[in-house]
Design a protein around this motif. Structure first.
Motif, PDB file in Angstrom:
ATOM      1  N   VAL A  48       0.842  -1.200   0.000  1.00 51.92           N
ATOM      2  CA  VAL A  48       0.000   0.000   0.000  1.00 51.92           C
ATOM      3  C   VAL A  48       0.875   1.247   0.000  1.00 51.92           C
ATOM      4  O   VAL A  48       0.619   2.213  -0.729  1.00 51.92           O
ATOM      5  N   ALA A  51       2.155   1.867  -3.317  1.00 54.16           N
ATOM      6  CA  ALA A  51       1.139   2.473  -4.192  1.00 54.16           C
ATOM      7  C   ALA A  51       1.035   3.975  -3.948  1.00 54.16           C
ATOM      8  O   ALA A  51       0.863   4.755  -4.897  1.00 54.16           O
ATOM      9  N   TYR A  52       1.129   4.392  -2.691  1.00 52.27           N
ATOM     10  CA  TYR A  52       1.166   5.830  -2.406  1.00 52.27           C
ATOM     11  C   TYR A  52       2.395   6.469  -3.054  1.00 52.27           C
ATOM     12  O   TYR A  52       2.309   7.571  -3.627  1.00 52.27           O
ATOM     13  N   ARG A 122       0.652  -0.468  -9.527  1.00 51.84           N
ATOM     14  CA  ARG A 122       0.978  -0.704  -8.113  1.00 51.84           C
ATOM     15  C   ARG A 122      -0.296  -0.870  -7.282  1.00 51.84           C
ATOM     16  O   ARG A 122      -0.380  -1.754  -6.426  1.00 51.84           O
ATOM     17  N   ALA A 123      -1.267   0.020  -7.524  1.00 53.95           N
ATOM     18  CA  ALA A 123      -2.520  -0.084  -6.781  1.00 53.95           C
ATOM     19  C   ALA A 123      -3.224  -1.400  -7.086  1.00 53.95           C
ATOM     20  O   ALA A 123      -3.726  -2.083  -6.170  1.00 53.95           O
ATOM     21  N   ALA A 126      -1.443  -4.468  -5.429  1.00 52.30           N
ATOM     22  CA  ALA A 126      -1.744  -4.555  -4.000  1.00 52.30           C
ATOM     23  C   ALA A 126      -3.178  -5.014  -3.773  1.00 52.30           C
ATOM     24  O   ALA A 126      -3.452  -5.835  -2.880  1.00 52.30           O
ATOM     25  N   LEU A 127      -4.104  -4.498  -4.567  1.00 47.68           N
ATOM     26  CA  LEU A 127      -5.509  -4.906  -4.426  1.00 47.68           C
ATOM     27  C   LEU A 127      -5.685  -6.401  -4.697  1.00 47.68           C
ATOM     28  O   LEU A 127      -6.445  -7.081  -3.997  1.00 47.68           O
ATOM     29  N   ARG A 144      -7.689  -0.398   3.530  1.00 51.83           N
ATOM     30  CA  ARG A 144      -6.606  -0.368   2.548  1.00 51.83           C
ATOM     31  C   ARG A 144      -7.147  -0.571   1.125  1.00 51.83           C
ATOM     32  O   ARG A 144      -6.644   0.037   0.173  1.00 51.83           O
ATOM     33  N   GLN A 145      -8.168  -1.386   0.967  1.00 50.87           N
ATOM     34  CA  GLN A 145      -8.800  -1.512  -0.351  1.00 50.87           C
ATOM     35  C   GLN A 145      -9.337  -0.161  -0.805  1.00 50.87           C
ATOM     36  O   GLN A 145      -9.178   0.221  -1.969  1.00 50.87           O
ATOM     37  N   GLU A 147      -8.324   2.838   0.151  1.00 45.70           N
ATOM     38  CA  GLU A 147      -7.219   3.735  -0.171  1.00 45.70           C
ATOM     39  C   GLU A 147      -6.655   3.431  -1.559  1.00 45.70           C
ATOM     40  O   GLU A 147      -6.374   4.335  -2.349  1.00 45.70           O
ATOM     41  N   LEU A 148      -6.505   2.149  -1.861  1.00 46.23           N
ATOM     42  CA  LEU A 148      -5.931   1.765  -3.146  1.00 46.23           C
ATOM     43  C   LEU A 148      -6.853   2.120  -4.305  1.00 46.23           C
ATOM     44  O   LEU A 148      -6.398   2.560  -5.360  1.00 46.23           O
ATOM     45  N   ARG A 152      -5.975   4.621  -7.343  1.00 44.91           N
ATOM     46  CA  ARG A 152      -6.192   4.221  -8.738  1.00 44.91           C
ATOM     47  C   ARG A 152      -7.071   5.233  -9.466  1.00 44.91           C
ATOM     48  O   ARG A 152      -6.804   5.612 -10.605  1.00 44.91           O
TER      49      ARG A 152
END
Length: 580
Positions: A48, A51-52, A122-123, A126-127, A144-145, A147-148, A152
């Motif tokens: 995560v 992804a940020y 990246r997002a 991670a998802l 976290r889902q 946020e991702l 995205r």
């Protein structure tokens, strides 16, 4: 994201996702990781964070955070600058609206395309792993889902602003489905796909997050307000605004009211290190210094833009305020902008014998000019350096090529060389100052725009006056020099007509966000890009001859061409924008 974790990004390249055939020995090669190896709570949190990092993995030649190239130079706010038109000549082509052939010579927008899709990848990666992990194993799963999906959606949103027609890629698609994903969908279809991710984030994220920099409910609400505002201005296939949707405008108001924030008491706080993640910062790219990395996690996206000849910075004198934008800060006797005739007379006289640019007689100014523009003879970044009382006064000699681009500089994106946020890598400048994607002032003016378009003019004007009152209160730092500098800023009457109110709203957005990279996208949203920019060129080229052959072509130049290499790689699957 600023925290104490350092995530090994090389992990992404080592992950072993293919299943083994039955006759293979139960042997795991060194350096290869299975899904179960990666899907630990600690590693998922690292993904995560990666992804940020993806939405702020910026560079000077493929920008994805600060939109100074695409949203400022491409508009009437600024010139490219640098050492003449041949210096990073691709930006000169953007400034001239000369992109009729999307060839491999345009190396900047293709890199931006790739950088956004790297962030999306990246997002999605991670998802994919988090989706397969139970909440018992990973208690933060839902947050976290969300946020991702927010991250995205942010990248897809920015791609849409730049290219209009882009493929929407999600983690549930197979590799074959991703390869076959077309960019040929309607405006509304793509807006709604992006909105679905923001809606999931809005419905799932907490009101606040313990760690600064993580998306929260307010950030999702702000982005939904922004998206619905853009969606409200319905475009046809040649980018002409053919309708303004009142239902979407009402959604703008609804979501704007869900955003918790406030204006900084001083406008300048938004552009100084030390005020990051303050009350006005709704959503920002996070940067850091002295974090164990080679040159720190600082932003170099504006690394070309520092004053060139100052001796304090280095290179390279890009992103210079236009004369047109400087003139826009002039005010009348009531402290209001000259909406229709601001550009008839240049407000600063030519450089005098002392290297200063004196203010024309009788001119009064909106104080935001001295938070935005470097002007010879006036303090730079609000103060002089300790023990060097004169070396932070902006000097005519700081202009790299005044014969081409004039002598105005940029202020907002700069930090003083003795700031603890400052990094010099060779000739290029980076800082750990955050870059705000959305300020609370943005949210307020989106709401004001929707209200005025819905004929609730007095409510919209009250919001604009709130922004102007803050500007009037932003005069306490040493931003002026000399008794002739006069600030005069007032508020509008609430009884304007809708036409007058919309004109005031659009002008206010320009003043408030000058050189922050939003102007071009505003003009396209309003359907005014061709009219405004060709009008700008007609006058500006009499002062800056490099613009002599510039011309904005309606129905083409509102968006960039889809990179030709992407069309080639997909075998012609991606459809090119009209006019290219």
């Amino acid at each position: 994201m600023r925290n104490n974790k350092i995530f090994l990004f090389g992990l992404l390249a080592m992950i072993f996702l293919s299943s083994c055939s039955a006759d293979m020995l139960e042997y795991k090669p060194e350096g290869l990781l299975s899904k179960s190896d990666v899907s630990t709570p600690e590693n998922l949190e690292g993904l995560v964070i990666a992804a940020y990092a993806g939405i702020a993995n910026d560079e000077m030649v493929g920008p994805i955070t600060h939109q100074w190239v695409y949203g400022s130079v491409r508009a009437d706010d600024a010139y490219k600058g640098g050492g003449g038109i041949g210096d990073v000549d691709v930006i000169h082509r953007y400034e001239m609206y000369n992109l009729t052939i999307p060839d491999y010579g345009d190396w900047m927008t293709p890199r931006t395309w790739v950088n956004y899709y790297k962030a999306i990848s990246r997002a999605n990666f991670a998802l994919e792993l988090i989706n397969e992990t139970s909440e018992a194993t990973f208690p933060n799963k839902k947050i976290r889902q969300a946020e991702l999906r927010f991250l995205r959606a942010h990248s897809h949103f920015m791609l849409k602003l730049l290219f209009k027609k882009v493929p929407y890629i999600v983690e549930t698609m197979s590799a074959d489905e991703k390869a076959k994903a077309s960019n040929d969908m309607t405006n509304d279809e793509l807006w709604n796909k992006i909105a679905d991710d923001f809606l999931f984030a809005f419905n799932t994220l907490p009101q606040t997050q313990a760690e600064a920099g993580r998306a929260d409910k307010g950030a999702a609400a702000a982005y939904l307000a922004k998206l619905r505002l853009y969606q409200a201005y319905e475009q046809n296939d040649t980018h002409k605004v053919i309708n303004i949707n009142p239902t979407r405008l009402q959604e703008v108001i609804t979501y704007a009211d869900q955003v918790t924030g406030s204006l900084e008491p001083d406008f300048g706080n938004n552009f100084l290190f030390g005020y990051d993640n303050g009350p006005e910062s709704i959503w920002a790219a996070q940067f850091s210094k002295n974090d164990g990395t080679l040159v720190s996690r600082v932003s170099f996206v504006t690394g070309l833009n520092s004053p060139h000849g100052s001796g304090l910075y280095g290179c390279c004198g890009f992103h210079l305020a236009s004369q047109n934008m400087v003139n826009a800060f002039k005010t009348n006797a009531n402290g209001l902008p000259l909406l229709d005739n601001f550009n008839q007379v240049d407000i600063f006289n030519e450089i005098d014998g002392s290297g200063k640019a004196p203010l024309a007689s009788g001119v009064t100014l909106d104080p935001r000019i001295d938070h935005t523009v470097g002007i010879p003879g006036r303090p730079f970044k609000y103060r002089n350096r300790v023990n060097n009382p004169n070396d932070m006064i902006y000097n005519f000699s700081w202009a790299r090529d005044p014969g081409v681009y004039g002598y105005f500089g940029n202020m907002k994106e700069q930090q003083a060389p003795d700031c603890s946020c400052f990094v010099k890598e060779g000739p290029f400048i980076g800082t750990s100052k955050n870059i705000d994607f959305i300020r609370y002032a943005d949210v307020l003016l989106w709401k004001a725009e929707a209200l005025i378009q819905l004929n609730q003019v007095s409510q919209g004007m009250a919001i604009i006056n709130q922004i102007r009152t803050r500007a009037n209160n932003s005069k306490n730092r040493p931003i002026n020099a000399g008794a002739s500098d006069v600030y005069n800023i007032g508020t509008y009457p609430l009884s304007l007509s809708k036409v007058e109110a919309l004109k005031a709203l659009k002008f206010e957005r320009r003043l408030e966000f000058a050189m922050e990279g939003f102007r071009f996208f505003d003009l396209v949203r309003w359907g005014e890009a061709a009219e405004v920019l060709n009008g700008y060129i007609e006058v500006e080229k009499t002062k800056r001859s490099f613009l002599s052959n510039a011309h904005f072509t309606a129905g083409r130049d509102e968006y960039y061409p889809i990179p030709q290499r992407e069309i080639d790689v997909t075998g012609g699957l991606y459809k090119q924008n009209p006019g290219y």
